[in-house]
Design a protein around this motif. Structure first.
Motif, PDB file in Angstrom:
ATOM      1  N   MET A 179       0.886  -0.938   0.176  1.00 22.47           N
ATOM      2  CA  MET A 179      -0.042  -0.082  -0.047  1.00 22.47           C
ATOM      3  C   MET A 179       0.854   1.137   0.178  1.00 22.47           C
ATOM      4  SD  MET A 179      -2.804  -2.003   0.595  1.00 22.47           S
ATOM      5  CE  MET A 179      -3.844  -0.543   0.732  1.00 22.47           C
ATOM      6  N   PHE A 187      -7.251   6.960   3.541  1.00 22.94           N
ATOM      7  CA  PHE A 187      -8.218   6.014   3.177  1.00 22.94           C
ATOM      8  C   PHE A 187      -9.496   6.972   3.079  1.00 22.94           C
ATOM      9  CE2 PHE A 187      -5.427   2.455   4.614  1.00 22.94           C
ATOM     10  CZ  PHE A 187      -5.145   1.978   3.310  1.00 22.94           C
ATOM     11  N   GLU A 191     -11.964   1.801   8.102  1.00 26.73           N
ATOM     12  CA  GLU A 191     -12.199   0.417   7.786  1.00 26.73           C
ATOM     13  C   GLU A 191     -12.486  -0.132   9.155  1.00 26.73           C
ATOM     14  OE1 GLU A 191      -9.106  -1.582   5.547  1.00 26.73           O
ATOM     15  OE2 GLU A 191      -8.982   0.337   4.283  1.00 26.73           O
ATOM     16  N   HIS A 193     -13.228  -4.265   9.128  1.00 24.83           N
ATOM     17  CA  HIS A 193     -13.435  -5.419   8.294  1.00 24.83           C
ATOM     18  C   HIS A 193     -13.020  -6.901   9.008  1.00 24.83           C
ATOM     19  CE1 HIS A 193      -9.176  -5.231   7.024  1.00 24.83           C
ATOM     20  NE2 HIS A 193      -9.624  -4.026   6.641  1.00 24.83           N
ATOM     21  N   HIS A 197      -4.843  -8.013   9.510  1.00 28.56           N
ATOM     22  CA  HIS A 197      -3.685  -7.497   9.172  1.00 28.56           C
ATOM     23  C   HIS A 197      -2.256  -7.789   9.951  1.00 28.56           C
ATOM     24  CE1 HIS A 197      -5.953  -5.577   5.651  1.00 28.56           C
ATOM     25  NE2 HIS A 197      -6.346  -4.734   6.597  1.00 28.56           N
ATOM     26  N   TYR A 208      -1.202   6.114  12.322  1.00 28.22           N
ATOM     27  CA  TYR A 208      -2.158   5.041  12.106  1.00 28.22           C
ATOM     28  C   TYR A 208      -3.409   5.167  13.260  1.00 28.22           C
ATOM     29  CZ  TYR A 208      -2.933   1.327   8.796  1.00 28.22           C
ATOM     30  OH  TYR A 208      -3.463   0.611   7.905  1.00 28.22           O
ATOM     31  N   MET A 225      -3.245  -6.006  13.246  1.00 27.39           N
ATOM     32  CA  MET A 225      -4.818  -5.625  13.413  1.00 27.39           C
ATOM     33  C   MET A 225      -5.610  -6.889  13.402  1.00 27.39           C
ATOM     34  SD  MET A 225      -4.809  -2.127  10.809  1.00 27.39           S
ATOM     35  CE  MET A 225      -3.217  -2.380  10.129  1.00 27.39           C
ATOM     36  N   GLN A 231      -9.394   1.147  11.587  1.00 25.98           N
ATOM     37  CA  GLN A 231      -8.137   1.336  11.013  1.00 25.98           C
ATOM     38  C   GLN A 231      -8.200   2.594  10.124  1.00 25.98           C
ATOM     39  OE1 GLN A 231      -7.270  -2.281   8.200  1.00 25.98           O
ATOM     40  NE2 GLN A 231      -8.434  -2.847   9.939  1.00 25.98           N
ATOM     41  N   TYR A 243       3.634   0.447   2.556  1.00 35.71           N
ATOM     42  CA  TYR A 243       3.560  -0.764   3.713  1.00 35.71           C
ATOM     43  C   TYR A 243       3.254  -1.889   3.098  1.00 35.71           C
ATOM     44  CZ  TYR A 243      -1.171   0.569   5.114  1.00 35.71           C
ATOM     45  OH  TYR A 243      -2.557   1.129   5.297  1.00 35.71           O
ATOM     46  N   LEU A 245       1.393  -5.431   3.396  1.00 34.56           N
ATOM     47  CA  LEU A 245       0.240  -5.822   4.394  1.00 34.56           C
ATOM     48  C   LEU A 245      -0.412  -7.104   3.868  1.00 34.56           C
ATOM     49  CD1 LEU A 245      -1.878  -4.221   6.008  1.00 34.56           C
ATOM     50  CD2 LEU A 245      -3.245  -3.992   3.989  1.00 34.56           C
ATOM     51  N   LYS A 247      -3.337 -10.022   4.481  1.00 41.60           N
ATOM     52  CA  LYS A 247      -4.697  -9.860   4.657  1.00 41.60           C
ATOM     53  C   LYS A 247      -5.329 -11.127   4.141  1.00 41.60           C
ATOM     54  CE  LYS A 247      -8.620  -6.978   2.702  1.00 41.60           C
ATOM     55  NZ  LYS A 247      -8.870  -5.837   1.807  1.00 41.60           N
TER      56      LYS A 247
HETATM   57  O1  UGY Z   1      -7.252  -3.585   2.138  1.00 36.52           O
HETATM   58  C1  UGY Z   1      -7.312  -3.190   3.042  1.00 36.52           C
HETATM   59  O2  UGY Z   1      -7.482  -3.986   3.997  1.00 36.52           O
HETATM   60  C2  UGY Z   1      -6.385  -1.960   3.505  1.00 36.52           C
HETATM   61  N1  UGY Z   1      -6.963  -0.921   2.939  1.00 36.52           N
HETATM   62  N2  UGY Z   1      -6.433  -1.906   5.064  1.00 36.52           N
HETATM   63  C3  UGY Z   1      -5.227  -1.111   5.632  1.00 36.52           C
HETATM   64  O3  UGY Z   1      -4.344  -0.729   4.755  1.00 36.52           O
HETATM   65  N3  UGY Z   1      -5.316  -1.053   6.826  1.00 36.52           N
END
Ligand code: UGY
Ligand code: MN
Length: 254
Positions: A179, A187, A191, A193, A197, A208, A225, A231, A243, A245, A247
């Motif tokens: 990212m 963003f 978020e 979800h 992460h 953050y 996370m 977030q 960073y 990431l 997921k």
């Molecule tokens: O895709 C993601 O979940 C991302 N946008 N989340 C994040 O960078 N904390």
């Protein structure tokens, strides 16, 4: 009498480390080293593990000259390696490639792998149990380099995402994404979800949001996370930030 030495900044009076049941923020200096069976000249620093509450493990490997492993424990897990610094010969199921900075490899579950570095190198390592899907074969081994992965900027002003393992392929049960952010970008929403992460800052700095609190993050910091943690990232400083990431994706809940 000689006065005691002044401690370096960040030791007293200012703390950026935080571990909660739902998320963790870890500057690299506090993540202490260990050795691993089957590895030579290699130090491991675990950043996330089931002991933390994570459903995956992530670690930083510091491989010394001539170090690595040819016979790691056969754990049946799937693995992802991302070279942060130096050059590493990575073997996956008999295929070998020399990976430089930004190079990465995916190891499907139960496939033999090895790492070897002639000179000191640093590698990010993610591993987890694979969640099979009926009728869907697990993914095959994959090598790549960040430099060859397109930067998707669609509906992302000042930001990009690089899907190192692609996105939307149900064979994969996790994504590894880079990212990227220009200063001042963030963003479009906060978020919340179900996906977890593991986040490793590889460039720049920012703030953050984790839960209800903002944390200053710099290159080298790690964040875990857990599911549903609110977030948001806001890129600060004079240059871009990025960073790596982890997921988890593409699987139903039970
Ligand atoms: O895709 C993601 O979940 C991302 N946008 N989340 C994040 O960078 N904390
Ligand atoms: Mn997210």
């Amino acid at each position: 009498m000689t006065p005691p030495a002044i401690p370096p900044p960040g030791v007293f009076g200012h703390n950026r480390s935080l571990v909660t049941p739902h998320y963790a923020m870890m500057p690299p200096a506090g993540i202490l080293p260990s050795r691993l069976p089957g590895f030579a000249e290699t130090v491991v620093r675990f950043q996330a593990a089931p002991a933390l509450g994570a459903r995956f493990a992530q670690a930083l490997l510091e491989i010394g000259a001539g170090g690595g492993t040819t016979a790691p424990r056969d754990d049946g897990l799937e693995h992802f390696f991302y070279v942060l610094d130096g050059a590493v010969d990575v073997t996956v199921g008999g295929q070998a490639q020399r990976l430089g900075p930004g190079g990465y490899a995916f190891v499907p579950p139960g496939i033999a792998w090895g790492l070897r570095a002639e000179a000191p190198a640093q590698v990010a390592w993610v591993k987890r149990p694979y969640e099979p899907l009926p009728g869907v074969a697990p993914p095959v081994p994959r090598f790549g380099n960040r430099a060859d992965v397109p930067r998707d900027t669609t509906n992302r002003p000042g930001r990009y995402i690089q899907f190192l393992l692609g996105t939307g392929d149900l064979a994969f049960d996790f994504e590894m994404n880079l990212m990227g952010f220009e200063p001042g970008s963030h963003f479009p929403c906060i978020e919340t979800h179900i996906m977890e992460h593991g986040l490793l800052m590889v460039e720049g700095q920012g703030n953050y949001l984790l839960g209800r609190d903002w944390h200053e993050v710099w290159t080298g910091d790690f964040i875990w996370m857990g599911p549903f943690v609110p977030q948001q990232f806001y890129c600060t400083g004079w240059g871009p930030a990025a960073y790596l990431l982890y997921k988890n994706v593409n699987r139903d809940v039970t």
